[in-house]
Design an enzyme around this catalytic site. Structure first.
Site, PDB file in Angstrom:
ATOM      1  N   LYS A  81       0.865  -1.184   0.000  1.00 61.21           N
ATOM      2  CA  LYS A  81       0.000   0.000   0.000  1.00 61.21           C
ATOM      3  C   LYS A  81       0.890   1.219   0.000  1.00 61.21           C
ATOM      4  O   LYS A  81       2.033   1.163   0.472  1.00 61.21           O
ATOM      5  CB  LYS A  81      -0.894   0.023   1.241  1.00 61.21           C
ATOM      6  CG  LYS A  81      -2.128   0.881   1.091  1.00 61.21           C
ATOM      7  CD  LYS A  81      -3.201   0.141   0.309  1.00 61.21           C
ATOM      8  CE  LYS A  81      -4.459   0.941   0.137  1.00 61.21           C
ATOM      9  NZ  LYS A  81      -5.551   0.100  -0.381  1.00 61.21           N
TER      10      LYS A  81
HETATM   11  P1  NAD Z   1     -13.108   7.737  -3.137  1.00 60.06           P
HETATM   12  O1  NAD Z   1     -12.103   8.769  -2.819  1.00 60.06           O
HETATM   13  O2  NAD Z   1     -13.526   7.555  -4.557  1.00 60.06           O
HETATM   14  O3  NAD Z   1     -14.448   8.006  -2.282  1.00 60.06           O
HETATM   15  C1  NAD Z   1     -14.455   8.165  -0.899  1.00 60.06           C
HETATM   16  C2  NAD Z   1     -15.843   8.617  -0.473  1.00 60.06           C
HETATM   17  O4  NAD Z   1     -15.905   8.651   0.953  1.00 60.06           O
HETATM   18  C3  NAD Z   1     -16.195  10.030  -0.946  1.00 60.06           C
HETATM   19  O5  NAD Z   1     -17.563  10.066  -1.313  1.00 60.06           O
HETATM   20  C4  NAD Z   1     -15.987  10.873   0.308  1.00 60.06           C
HETATM   21  O6  NAD Z   1     -16.769  12.082   0.320  1.00 60.06           O
HETATM   22  C5  NAD Z   1     -16.454   9.891   1.368  1.00 60.06           C
HETATM   23  N1  NAD Z   1     -16.006  10.242   2.712  1.00 60.06           N
HETATM   24  C6  NAD Z   1     -14.779  10.648   3.114  1.00 60.06           C
HETATM   25  N2  NAD Z   1     -14.791  10.894   4.441  1.00 60.06           N
HETATM   26  C7  NAD Z   1     -16.048  10.638   4.861  1.00 60.06           C
HETATM   27  C8  NAD Z   1     -16.699  10.696   6.116  1.00 60.06           C
HETATM   28  N3  NAD Z   1     -16.044  11.095   7.193  1.00 60.06           N
HETATM   29  N4  NAD Z   1     -18.005  10.338   6.189  1.00 60.06           N
HETATM   30  C9  NAD Z   1     -18.685   9.934   5.089  1.00 60.06           C
HETATM   31  N5  NAD Z   1     -18.123   9.856   3.869  1.00 60.06           N
HETATM   32  C10 NAD Z   1     -16.825  10.201   3.768  1.00 60.06           C
HETATM   33  O7  NAD Z   1     -12.557   6.373  -2.515  1.00 60.06           O
HETATM   34  P2  NAD Z   1     -12.910   4.879  -2.949  1.00 60.06           P
HETATM   35  O8  NAD Z   1     -11.936   4.436  -3.960  1.00 60.06           O
HETATM   36  O9  NAD Z   1     -14.370   4.776  -3.222  1.00 60.06           O
HETATM   37  O10 NAD Z   1     -12.552   4.096  -1.604  1.00 60.06           O
HETATM   38  C11 NAD Z   1     -13.460   4.028  -0.502  1.00 60.06           C
HETATM   39  C12 NAD Z   1     -13.014   2.925   0.444  1.00 60.06           C
HETATM   40  O11 NAD Z   1     -12.973   1.689  -0.267  1.00 60.06           O
HETATM   41  C13 NAD Z   1     -11.625   3.094   1.053  1.00 60.06           C
HETATM   42  O12 NAD Z   1     -11.612   2.559   2.358  1.00 60.06           O
HETATM   43  C14 NAD Z   1     -10.741   2.256   0.150  1.00 60.06           C
HETATM   44  O13 NAD Z   1      -9.566   1.815   0.805  1.00 60.06           O
HETATM   45  C15 NAD Z   1     -11.680   1.108  -0.131  1.00 60.06           C
HETATM   46  N6  NAD Z   1     -11.364   0.352  -1.335  1.00 60.06           N
HETATM   47  C16 NAD Z   1     -11.298   0.956  -2.562  1.00 60.06           C
HETATM   48  C17 NAD Z   1     -11.033   0.189  -3.687  1.00 60.06           C
HETATM   49  C18 NAD Z   1     -11.037   0.786  -5.071  1.00 60.06           C
HETATM   50  O14 NAD Z   1     -10.888   0.021  -6.042  1.00 60.06           O
HETATM   51  N7  NAD Z   1     -11.226   2.080  -5.245  1.00 60.06           N
HETATM   52  C19 NAD Z   1     -10.764  -1.169  -3.565  1.00 60.06           C
HETATM   53  C20 NAD Z   1     -10.845  -1.767  -2.306  1.00 60.06           C
HETATM   54  C21 NAD Z   1     -11.144  -0.985  -1.201  1.00 60.06           C
END
Ligand code: NAD
Length: 411
Positions: free
Chosen positions: A104
């Site tokens: 990561k």
């Molecule tokens: P992203 O940046 O596209 O979206 C994050 C979202 O969370 C946004 O809508 C943001 O406004 C919201 N957010 C941030 N702080 C917040 C809070 N305090 N309360 C409510 N909402 C809040 O990120 P993503 O890629 O969608 O990733 C989201 C989660 O999924 C993370 O934990 C990431 O590690 C995990 N994840 C992502 C992927 C991927 O392929 N993108 C894969 C596995 C896991």
């Protein structure tokens, strides 16, 4: 949050190690990260000043294949958080059965304050600092919080300046640069496939189920999109601007368009705006935390009203909350299974890059569904064998596979 996140991850691995009767010295070997890189990043800001940031890349384990894991741009990023997330990737790639280890990375920065030019300069500077330790057969970054296909394209380009054309160095690229069809949808889509498997095991379907989703970014929007496409009703969504509830079901296409135009849901009038914390305890069948870690704790676990939780985010549930859910009979699909669709389609993208042979979306979706189905079967079998919940089953499954590969490779 982050040092306790690291402790929480260790807690689950230790427990899985006990289930598998892994000797203590081997447990230590499997948990210790292979390499931790920290780089100082100085860039010229738009106003002429120098911006100084810290970037991290932690390579946790590569017994089963090259290190693999996302890059996060967030002000909470620190060494402990990146370590915990890197470790989760090791077990996640093993649960998904894709031939990778875990890594990561991240930069400690409030991404919302950066212009596109600053974001690009910061990304390129980061690659200048780590290009020697990444590569298509060494370590392959991908998107995570606040990074996207454009950031991956800059990584691809900066890496090419040192090492030539190597599209497999990074996944989550735009399709025009060797990205895969279906990669941006993959994590949310895989999560919905996972929930379908869980429901099918109880002779249920998504039809008519109500869903609440915290986080309306990449994972949250695509999960919402697919839940609705399969007959469920998304009655609550939340992002950094708060939570939005509509018992009749939110028009998800409108909400996605709104976020595209306005960056957040702030001002969205297709639902009632309520306090952000309410999303976790609102009335629903399925709760999907898809924002940040550590949000379901002993303080709110007893108030959760969902029957199922599918973890889109990494590490959203503390061990205390997990125990409360187990006692209350709330079924949790753990992060290292529920959100493994992203790394799975990253693997498809990398395979296509290595072969220079590209698939259509139907093939990507069909292969993703196959992996999620197989993953659920493996999880069920492991849960039955060790008489444990799905989270412990996932850690036992992942840890067992990494242990097997480590033994085969020898010291
Ligand atoms: P992203 O940046 O596209 O979206 C994050 C979202 O969370 C946004 O809508 C943001 O406004 C919201 N957010 C941030 N702080 C917040 C809070 N305090 N309360 C409510 N909402 C809040 O990120 P993503 O890629 O969608 O990733 C989201 C989660 O999924 C993370 O934990 C990431 O590690 C995990 N994840 C992502 C992927 C991927 O392929 N993108 C894969 C596995 C896991």
């Amino acid at each position: 949050m982050s040092s306790s996140f690291l402790e929480n991850t260790k807690h689950y691995i230790d427990k899985a190690g006990q289930l598998l009767e892994i000797p203590t010295d081997v447990g230590k070997q499997l948990q210790t990260p292979a390499r931790e890189v920290r780089v100082e990043l100085n860039i010229r800001m738009d106003d002429g000043s120098i911006g100084t940031f810290i970037g991290f890349r932690v390579q946790h384990d590569d017994a089963r294949g090259p290190f693999k894991g996302g890059l996060r741009y967030h002000h909470h990023v620190d060494a402990a958080e990146v370590n915990a997330l890197a470790s989760l990737m090791t077990w996640k790639t093993a649960v998904a059965g894709v031939p990778y280890g875990g890594a990561k990375g991240g930069i400690q920065v409030d991404a919302r304050t950066l212009s596109e030019g600053e974001m690009q300069r910061l990304t390129r500077k980061f690659i200048d600092g780590i290009h020697d330790v990444i590569g298509a057969t060494k370590d392959i970054p991908a998107p995570d919080v606040n990074t996207n296909g454009q950031v991956m394209a800059w990584i691809f380009d900066q890496y090419a300046k040192y090492h030539g054309y190597q599209p497999g160095v990074v996944t989550g690229k735009p399709v025009g640069l060797g990205g895969s069809e279906g990669r941006s949808q993959a994590t949310g889509r895989g999560l919905v496939f996972a929930v379908e498997e869980l429901l099918a095991s109880e002779n249920k379907s998504l039809d008519g189920m109500t869903v609440a989703i915290q986080g309306f970014g990449n994972v949250g929007t695509w999960a919402a999109h697919d839940f609705v496409a399969k007959g469920a009703k998304v009655t609550a969504i939340a992002d950094i601007s708060g939570a939005y509830k509509n018992a009749e079901g939110i028009n998800i296409k409108e909400a996605i368009q709104y976020v595209k135009a306005n960056r957040t849901l702030e001002g969205f009038n297709g639902a009632d705006h309520v306090d952000g914390a309410e999303i976790l305890t609102c009335e629903c069948d399925i709760l999907v935390p898809a924002a940040l870690g550590g949000v379901l704790t002993k303080d709110n676990a007893n108030d959760v009203r969902a029957t199922y939780i599918a973890e889109g985010a990494n590490g959203p549930t503390t061990p205390e909350a997990d125990e409360i859910f187990a006692k209350r009979g709330i079924k949790v699909l753990p992060d290292i299974y529920a959100n493994c669709g992203g790394v799975t389609v990253s693997y498809f993208e990398w395979s296509q890059n290595m072969q220079h042979f590209y698939w259509d979306l139907e093939r990507v979706n069909a292969e993703l569904q196959r992996v999620m189905k197989r993953g659920f079967k493996d999880l069920q079998a492991t849960a039955q064998k060790y008489e444990c919940n799905y989270r412990m089953a996932a850690f036992a499954l992942g840890l067992g596979r990494v242990w097997d590969a480590t033994k085969l490779r020898g010291l």
